[in-house]
Structures are given as C-alpha cells and as structure tokens.
Design an enzyme around this catalytic site. Structure first.
Site, PDB file in Angstrom:
ATOM      1  N   PRO A 174      -2.773   5.949  -2.331  1.00 58.33           N
ATOM      2  CG  PRO A 174      -0.446   5.630  -2.257  1.00 58.33           C
ATOM      3  CD  PRO A 174      -1.587   6.456  -2.786  1.00 58.33           C
ATOM      4  CB  CYS A 175      -6.338   3.139   1.130  1.00 56.50           C
ATOM      5  SG  CYS A 175      -5.864   1.702   0.821  1.00 56.50           S
ATOM      6  CD  GLN A 176      -1.356   1.202   2.098  1.00 53.53           C
ATOM      7  OE1 GLN A 176      -1.435   2.404   1.650  1.00 53.53           O
ATOM      8  NE2 GLN A 176      -0.627   0.282   1.390  1.00 53.53           N
TER       9      GLN A 176
END
Length: 381
Positions: free
Chosen positions: A70-72
C-alpha cells in the site's frame, strides 16, 4: 507469489513475459479478488485474504515474491504518515515472508514519494531490512508512458536478488520517453496518430465520478455506442476511446516497437479546435483561472485523489470510461471484458487506479527471466 495482488497486474505482466507460473496470491479487497478470479484460473492455488494472517510455512515453494504494498502512506497526494500508518508497516509483512521462504527474487512497487519520505529514512529502513535478509537491492523510478501505454504514471520499482551476479542486469531501464508530442500520421482531423508522448494523467483509485473526467480520445475501433452512451458517458462521441492496437512503427527518434494511440482530438463537427487539459474545472471557469488550464495538445495534469480533472473542448468535458482506464494500465480488451462483466464502474475505476501497469511488469519480467535462465546455464556449464 502475488501479494497485495489487486486484480492481478503483476500476474498478467509476468504471464505475458513467459516462463512464470503463479503459486498463489493474497488480496483483502473482495471486489478486486472477484476480478482476479475472473481473470485467472486459481483452482488449487494458495490463497490468503490478509498478509498479516499468512502462515509462511503453509505456502508452496516459489522463487519470486511480488507486491505493490500500500502506497497511500507514502504518496504526496496522501497523508505521508509512512510507517506510522498501519498500511505503511505492511512492507514488513513482505519482509517476514521473504525471511521465512528466501525466494531468489523480489519485485516490489510503490509511489516515488517512498524515496524521500521522512527525509529518506523510511526508504533507508526498507533497504536495511532487505540487506539484512541477504538481498542485493536495486531500484528505479519508471514511467508507464515509456512502456507502450499513454499514461504518465511514475512508480518506483524495487528488485531484490540473492545471487550477486544479477547486479545491473534487471535494472536500470535507460530509454525514456520525454519528447514533445510529434505527429506520426497526419490527415483529416481525428485521424492523426502521435507518438506515446501524448499521454494521459496518472490514474488513481478515486477517479470515479467527476474525478474521472480525465480525457477525450478519438480513435478507430473504440468503445461500442452502447457503452459510450450509458449513464456517465453521455457526452462521449461514439467511438471515443484509447486503442493500443495500432501497428508498431518507428518514431522520428528512431525507436522501434512503440505502440501508438491518437492524441486528444476533436470530432469533425467541432472544426479545428484543440482540446485543453483542465484541473479542478468545477472550482472556477478555465477562462478566469488560466493556471488551471493547459495549452492545446498538452499532456493531462496528474490525477490525484483531491484534484478533479477534465478536458476542455469548447464547453464539453467528459470522463474516461472504465475500459479506457484499464487500457491505460496495459490490459487488453479480451481481459477487460471479463472485469466489466462483473463489476460496477466505480469498482473498475478503483481497481485500475490501485493497480500496477501490466506492460512495465512485463518488461521487468522478461529481463528477470533472461537473467535467471542465464545463471542456470552458467551453473550447469
């Protein structure tokens, strides 16, 4: 092993590269998982819906661990909380699996913001962790527009390997695509063909609704009239779409093998007007706020979760269709049809924006396979 699999961008890219067989996958989102199973035959494969619950000892043998963790929490468009965000700590779950199973190769993907988050300390922690597990690590920020799709999507790809002989053979890719749009085929309006520098904005997971009003593309063989005129696309012309089925040809820069697509253009009834990219068109009119409006023919503004984007053509603005968004991620129509048959538009927008670009993974996979085969041949000699 396909972790944080989404709808299967890693798997599709490696399938196209050839020589790879998926041993299993992990995905928590039930809608993405439904698309994944529609795209791939997963019968008998290992599966887990939460990497934190994954028992590494129960996994089958595998040589490559993939994951777009996950990059958020690292994205400029997000809160950038990094490891303080629970999603940021999921990298260490990948490290846990790698430590337990010691695959020969790692392939991870994330946003470029990962590199400078917290003054570089976050990425330093990732490198230190992988080094401690015995992996040589290389990384590069790659743009999807350099890999035969008309989308500007910069992502950092991280490659790990246990055999030091792999060094420098998978990354870097040295050719980039920074040229201004140049016509390859002229003629009547709507029949021009441009090189891949005519790109769209970056897709994000929240590009549904007004946030998805990101382009007007006129190409042959586009979406059917029924799809183009359904709710939400009523301003699209029949045939509007992005189509990567053009023959490969040389560009004026001498490249071979670049697929091309029409640039943003107008219908013949619109005269010679050129479309202009618009950022947050609902905030104020483009005429009163010129900084939010690009020049005619300019690339799209990068799509984020906060800004809204569109294309100004006279008074017309319309969004990309779900099919177009998946095409921008490198999916082919026969695969896209399987997803559109079972998902709502909003889910497809989300799945396209959350995904990895298939063509980039395919290019990396080809290099990885070549290196692996080369090393095996050397060991047998």
């Amino acid at each position: 092993m396909d972790m944080f699999s989404g709808i299967g961008g890693f798997r599709e890219g490696l399938r196209r590269a050839g020589g790879f067989e998926c041993a299993g996958h992990c995905e928590q989102d039930e809608h993405a998982e439904r698309s994944y199973r529609a795209l791939f035959d997963t019968r008998g494969e290992w599966f887990c819906d939460d990497i934190r619950k994954a028992d590494a000892g129960s996994m089958p043998d595998f040589e490559l661990l993939c994951g777009g963790f996950p990059c958020q929490s690292f994205s400029i468009a997000g809160s950038r909380h990094g490891f303080a965000d629970p999603r940021g700590t999921l990298f260490f779950e990948l490290a846990r699996v790698a430590e337990a199973r010691k695959p020969q190769y790692l392939l991870f993907e994330n946003v470029p913001g990962l590199l400078n988050h917290d003054g570089g300390r976050t990425f330093a922690a990732i490198l230190d962790t992988l080094d401690g597990l015995g992996y040589g690590v290389e990384w590069q920020v790659l743009n999807s527009k350099d890999f035969d799709v008309p989308q500007s999507r910069r992502r950092v790809y991280i490659v790990g390997y246990l055999d030091a002989r792999c060094a420098g053979k998978i990354l870097p890719f040295r050719e980039t695509n920074d040229a201004a749009p140049a016509a390859l085929r002229d003629g009547a309006q709507g029949s021009w063909v441009y090189d891949p520098a005519g790109v769209s904005c970056t897709l994000s997971a929240s590009c549904g609704g007004f946030g998805g009003r990101t382009g007007l593309y006129d190409v042959s063989g586009g979406v059917p009239i029924k799809e183009a005129t359904k709710k939400g696309y009523k301003m699209a012309y029949p045939g509007d779409s992005i189509d990567l089925a053009y023959p490969r040809m040389n560009t004026r820069r001498g490249r071979v093998g670049r697929q091309t697509a029409h640039t943003l253009t107008t219908d013949a009834t619109q005269g010679t007007l050129e479309p202009r990219p618009v950022r947050t068109p609902l905030v104020s009119s483009p005429e009163r706020n010129p900084s939010r409006t690009g020049k005619p023919g300019a690339p799209m503004f990068t799509l984020t979760t906060k800004d809204r984007h569109g294309v100004l053509l006279g008074k017309r603005i319309r969004r990309l269709t779900p099919r177009e968004c998946l095409r921008l991620q490198g999916w082919r129509d026969d695969r896209i049809d399987r997803v559109l048959a079972i998902q709502s538009d909003n889910q497809v927008y989300k799945q396209a924006g959350n995904g990895v670009t298939v063509t980039v993974v395919e290019a990396i996979g080809r290099r990885l396979a070549d290196v692996h085969n080369e090393l095996e041949a050397m060991d047998k000699a």
